[in-house]
Design an enzyme around this catalytic site. Structure first.
Site, mmCIF file in Angstrom:
data_model
loop_
_atom_site.group_PDB
_atom_site.id
_atom_site.type_symbol
_atom_site.label_atom_id
_atom_site.label_comp_id
_atom_site.label_asym_id
_atom_site.label_seq_id
_atom_site.Cartn_x
_atom_site.Cartn_y
_atom_site.Cartn_z
ATOM 1 N N ASP A 67 0.806 -1.214 0.000
ATOM 2 C CA ASP A 67 0.000 0.000 0.000
ATOM 3 C C ASP A 67 0.841 1.268 0.000
ATOM 4 O O ASP A 67 2.055 1.222 0.185
ATOM 5 C CB ASP A 67 -0.965 0.003 1.208
ATOM 6 C CG ASP A 67 -0.294 -0.448 2.498
ATOM 7 O OD1 ASP A 67 0.948 -0.391 2.567
ATOM 8 O OD2 ASP A 67 -1.005 -0.846 3.423
ATOM 9 N N ASN A 136 -7.478 -3.001 14.106
ATOM 10 C CA ASN A 136 -8.853 -3.331 13.716
ATOM 11 C C ASN A 136 -8.915 -4.535 12.765
ATOM 12 O O ASN A 136 -9.947 -4.806 12.160
ATOM 13 C CB ASN A 136 -9.531 -2.114 13.062
ATOM 14 C CG ASN A 136 -8.801 -1.669 11.795
ATOM 15 O OD1 ASN A 136 -7.804 -2.279 11.400
ATOM 16 N ND2 ASN A 136 -9.299 -0.629 11.159
ATOM 17 N N HIS A 138 -7.121 -4.879 9.956
ATOM 18 C CA HIS A 138 -6.861 -4.618 8.533
ATOM 19 C C HIS A 138 -5.552 -5.267 8.080
ATOM 20 O O HIS A 138 -4.630 -5.448 8.869
ATOM 21 C CB HIS A 138 -6.918 -3.124 8.192
ATOM 22 C CG HIS A 138 -5.742 -2.279 8.610
ATOM 23 N ND1 HIS A 138 -5.892 -1.002 9.094
ATOM 24 C CD2 HIS A 138 -4.397 -2.497 8.594
ATOM 25 C CE1 HIS A 138 -4.692 -0.490 9.351
ATOM 26 N NE2 HIS A 138 -3.779 -1.382 9.062
ATOM 27 N N GLU A 143 -9.677 -2.077 5.136
ATOM 28 C CA GLU A 143 -10.313 -1.758 6.405
ATOM 29 C C GLU A 143 -11.575 -2.610 6.622
ATOM 30 O O GLU A 143 -12.081 -3.220 5.677
ATOM 31 C CB GLU A 143 -10.692 -0.268 6.412
ATOM 32 C CG GLU A 143 -9.495 0.676 6.260
ATOM 33 C CD GLU A 143 -8.645 0.805 7.521
ATOM 34 O OE1 GLU A 143 -8.609 -0.144 8.334
ATOM 35 O OE2 GLU A 143 -8.018 1.858 7.692
#
Ligand code: GLP
Length: 244
Positions: A67, A136, A138, A143
């Site tokens: 990313d 979380n 990811h 996400e």
């Protein structure tokens, strides 16, 4: 999934570096999928040591990063391009033409994303993908609520991710709100995956990833369906796991 619980960060980093090096020794023209964040920094340091000891050669290796922040240039110290040059590429004999990182500064995002996936397919797919995990759940910047069918795309960063990544910036307001991320489908097509996590803050995400239901709210849980995943976690990150 194969779960390896280690005592500490150093042990996790060494094990991961040895796995990456073995991949490159076995297949010198390997395609590696690489991650950023705090977690793999130690692994990159170990890989550089292995390279300096002439145990591994990167001259034929190709890399694809997971990313990049949208709107950050290569020169920005918070960009993942900058991170990768600093933590790995400047220190090993990789050919710069073989380095692939999404370009967060392009006008045509759609064609950048399509091209990224096309390039991965053209080189025969990713042999070994290294992943970290967000608090979380990811992976990359996929996400919660992501489609498991997603390919490389522009994402809106989750509030928790912005909060967590603000530690690298002067203020929360400086954290980009968007990023280009390899999609879950792209990640799942990798032949092998190593997932790394350490510290208490990752314990819940690791528990849900390994022992929870496969669910788009916990993006990493999809890894349960991959045939060759090794998870290397320290005791804290493994503290909630049911390892029977
Ligand atoms: C970042 C990256 C992920 C990384 C994760 C965890 O936002 N996009 O690829 O795995 O968050 O980061 P860290 O290792 O710093 O906890």
């Amino acid at each position: 999934m194969r779960i390896i619980v280690v005592d500490n960060y150093e042990e996790m980093s060494k094990k991961a570096a040895n796995m990456v090096a073995s991949q490159v020794i076995l297949k010198p023209n390997s395609v590696l999928g690489l991650a950023t964040g705090d977690t793999p920094v130690g692994m990159y340091e170990e890989i550089i040591s292995l390279y300096k000891n002439e145990e591994v050669d990167f001259s034929k290796v190709k890399t694809f990063n997971l990313d990049e922040y949208y709107g950050l240039s290569k020169e920005n110290p918070q960009s993942y391009y900058y991170y990768m040059m600093n933590h790995l590429f400047n220190h090993v004999n990789i050919d710069e033409n073989n380095i692939n990182i999404p370009n967060g500064m392009v006008d045509n995002i759609e064609s950048e994303c399509k091209n990224y996936d096309k390039r991965i397919v053209e080189v025969g797919g990713i042999d070994l993908q290294v992943l970290g995990i967000g608090v979380n759940g990811h992976i990359g910047f996929n996400e919660p609520d992501i489609s498991f069918e997603s390919e490389t795309h522009l994402v809106n960063l989750d509030e928790k991710t912005i909060e967590s990544n603000s530690r690298f910036f002067n203020s929360k307001e400086e954290v980009p709100t968007k990023a280009i991320s390899m999609g879950i489908k792209t990640i799942m097509h990798s032949k092998k995956i190593i997932l790394l996590a350490c510290g208490n803050s990752k314990a819940n995400a690791i528990f849900e990833t390994i022992n929870g239901k496969i669910n788009p709210n916990m993006p990493a849980s999809i890894l349960q369906l991959h045939r060759d995943v090794v998870v290397i976690v320290d005791k804290e990150a493994a503290s909630k796991l049911n390892l029977e």
